[in-house]
Design an enzyme around this catalytic site. Structure first.
Site, PDB file in Angstrom:
ATOM      1  N   SER A 144       0.597  -3.790   1.917  1.00  0.00           N
ATOM      2  CA  SER A 144       0.151  -2.394   1.956  1.00  0.00           C
ATOM      3  C   SER A 144       0.795  -1.530   3.030  1.00  0.00           C
ATOM      4  O   SER A 144       0.548  -0.330   3.054  1.00  0.00           O
ATOM      5  CB  SER A 144      -1.371  -2.326   2.111  1.00  0.00           C
ATOM      6  OG  SER A 144      -1.994  -2.530   0.862  1.00  0.00           O
ATOM      7  N   LYS A 191       2.467   1.545   1.783  1.00  0.00           N
ATOM      8  CA  LYS A 191       1.810   2.840   1.589  1.00  0.00           C
ATOM      9  C   LYS A 191       2.342   3.887   2.572  1.00  0.00           C
ATOM     10  O   LYS A 191       2.230   5.089   2.323  1.00  0.00           O
ATOM     11  CB  LYS A 191       0.297   2.682   1.734  1.00  0.00           C
ATOM     12  CG  LYS A 191      -0.357   1.906   0.580  1.00  0.00           C
ATOM     13  CD  LYS A 191      -1.861   1.801   0.774  1.00  0.00           C
ATOM     14  CE  LYS A 191      -2.546   1.238  -0.467  1.00  0.00           C
ATOM     15  NZ  LYS A 191      -2.383  -0.201  -0.616  1.00  0.00           N
ATOM     16  N   SER A 249      -7.053   1.589   2.495  1.00  0.00           N
ATOM     17  CA  SER A 249      -5.911   1.019   1.769  1.00  0.00           C
ATOM     18  C   SER A 249      -6.141   1.079   0.272  1.00  0.00           C
ATOM     19  O   SER A 249      -5.846   0.124  -0.461  1.00  0.00           O
ATOM     20  CB  SER A 249      -5.648  -0.428   2.209  1.00  0.00           C
ATOM     21  OG  SER A 249      -4.340  -0.825   1.899  1.00  0.00           O
TER      22      SER A 249
END
Length: 434
Positions: A127, A130, A184
């Site tokens: 993640s 991102k 997230s």
């Protein structure tokens, strides 16, 4: 990842790159003239220093073979960074032992790299990817715009982290950024990528991410999903993640989102959904003095990844790490230990440089979008990021060809409860993907 595949004999190779050690970098967004390119060679001894890691080594899942490591890309930022091992300033304290397979510590303001372990080794992002979505799409979207969540936005891996968006719900773009960076949210990632991709939707958003990576000089980064959930041919490096994170922290709006500890997701008429709070899952922000925030990540394939930034005594440092295990220290604790080490180094100590946006291979700008789409604005708000408009892709970078890989279809999940899904990032051990 089999590290032996990535160890190249760069110690004696002559590499041609923009010189960051002997010449001042050009202004952000400006090309490096041929006269400014000087040969550099890897410093003796840097390629054979093993990274400090806990023993015995932790067994890790087998990863698909990454692309071949281009020696030129391996030395971006300086010849000393072209190593699969440890690189630190001479005559300085040894860095802490961490389980991350690669990491980097840099000065967020000057871009000086203070040290690293295999900074250009290929890793899997989870993640922390991102942040690339934020770097690519945040300048394109009006935070006050309100959008409606569609069925396809909720198509992502079951059990992975989500903020709890509901189909038919209407949310501000700002709420989506908070859901992305605090919880997230893979659902928020899908919506933001769809908005940023314009007529091409989510696929266009991922293409925009890959274009942004090339403009930043992150040539080892290829996104296959907007969220960082594992996808075909998806890789990055600790150095590339640092370039991306630095671009994010250059924006005031990103800093505000990343430093937010708690936010409220509003109630929705769709499914009669009540509002609820979300908390920032980055423990560095809650437990490390001077922390500015960052991003956590975990998938079974990537293991734990982490980005964190903090201020101390007038300095602002950034740490990135990939391929970590939660034992003996959690990802954020490993990041905190590396930050402590970096703050303890003397001022001016460095082993390389984070290149400026557009320094390596500037491209023509992408035409601004027409105004009027909900949540989307023309590419005219670039005040807090260098280099002007978002750029088109590079035809000369081999990794750019991977941008043609289609975003994989993952199993459908309906986040219809209006509550954030339990996932890896909201939990200290990062036990589920996201």
């Amino acid at each position: 990842m089999t590290r032996g595949l990535l160890v190249l004999g760069v110690a004696s190779a002559v590499l041609v790159l923009p010189s960051v050690a002997t010449a001042a970098a050009p202004a952000a967004g400006q090309p490096v003239a041929a006269a400014q390119r000087t040969p550099i060679t890897a410093a003796a001894g840097t390629a054979n220093r093993p990274c400090p890691a806990p023993t015995p080594p932790v067994a890790r899942p087998t990863r698909p073979a990454p692309p071949p490591l281009d020696p030129v890309h391996a030395a971006i930022g300086g010849a000393d960074l072209a190593t699969a091992g440890l690189v630190t300033p001479p005559d300085t304290a040894a860095p802490p032992r961490v389980s991350a397979t690669s990491w980097l510590v840099a000065d967020l303001d000057s871009g000086a790299v203070l040290g690293g372990c295999g900074p250009h080794e290929y890793g899997v992002p989870a993640s922390v990817q991102k942040l690339l979505l934020a770097a690519a799409v945040m300048p394109r979207l009006d935070p006050a715009g309100v959008i409606e969540v569609t069925e396809s936005d909720l198509d992502f891996e079951p059990g992975s982290s989500a903020v709890g968006l509901v189909e038919g719900g209407r949310y501000s773009v700002e709420t989506l950024w908070l859901g992305l960076l605090l919880n997230s949210g893979n659902d928020a990632a899908n919506v933001l990528a769809r908005l940023g991709g314009g007529p091409d939707g989510l696929t266009g958003g991922v293409a925009t991410m890959n274009s942004e990576a090339r403009q930043l000089g992150a040539y080892q980064t290829h996104a296959a999903t907007p969220s960082g959930l594992d996808g075909p041919g998806q890789y990055t490096s600790a150095y590339d993640v640092a370039l991306i994170a630095r671009a994010c922290f250059a924006r005031d709006d990103f800093r505000r989102y990343a430093a937010t500890k708690i936010a409220q997701v509003p109630a929705q008429a769709a499914n009669n959904t009540k509002g609820y709070p979300i908390w920032n899952d980055n423990q560095l922000l809650h437990r490390y003095p001077g922390a500015l925030g960052g991003k956590t990540g975990y998938t079974d394939l990537a293991r734990h990844s982490f980005v964190g930034a903090a201020q101390r005594n007038g300095r602002t440092l950034l740490v990135t790490l990939l391929g970590a295990e939660a034992s003996p220290l959690a990802g954020w604790q490993q990041g905190a230990a590396l930050l402590d080490w970096g703050f303890g180094l003397p001022s001016g100590a460095s082993v390389g440089q984070l290149v400026a946006r557009g320094q390596l291979n500037p491209q023509p700008p992408v035409p601004a979008r027409a105004a009027g789409t909900a949540g989307v604005r023309p590419d005219d708000d670039q005040r807090s990021r260098p280099g002007g408009l978002l750029m088109a892709g590079s035809p000369v970078v081999v990794l750019g060809a991977l941008a043609l890989v289609l975003v994989r279809r993952v199993r459908r999940r309906r986040a219809g409860t209006g509550q954030p899904a339990t996932g890896g990032d909201p939990h200290p051990d990062g036990s589920a993907p996201g």
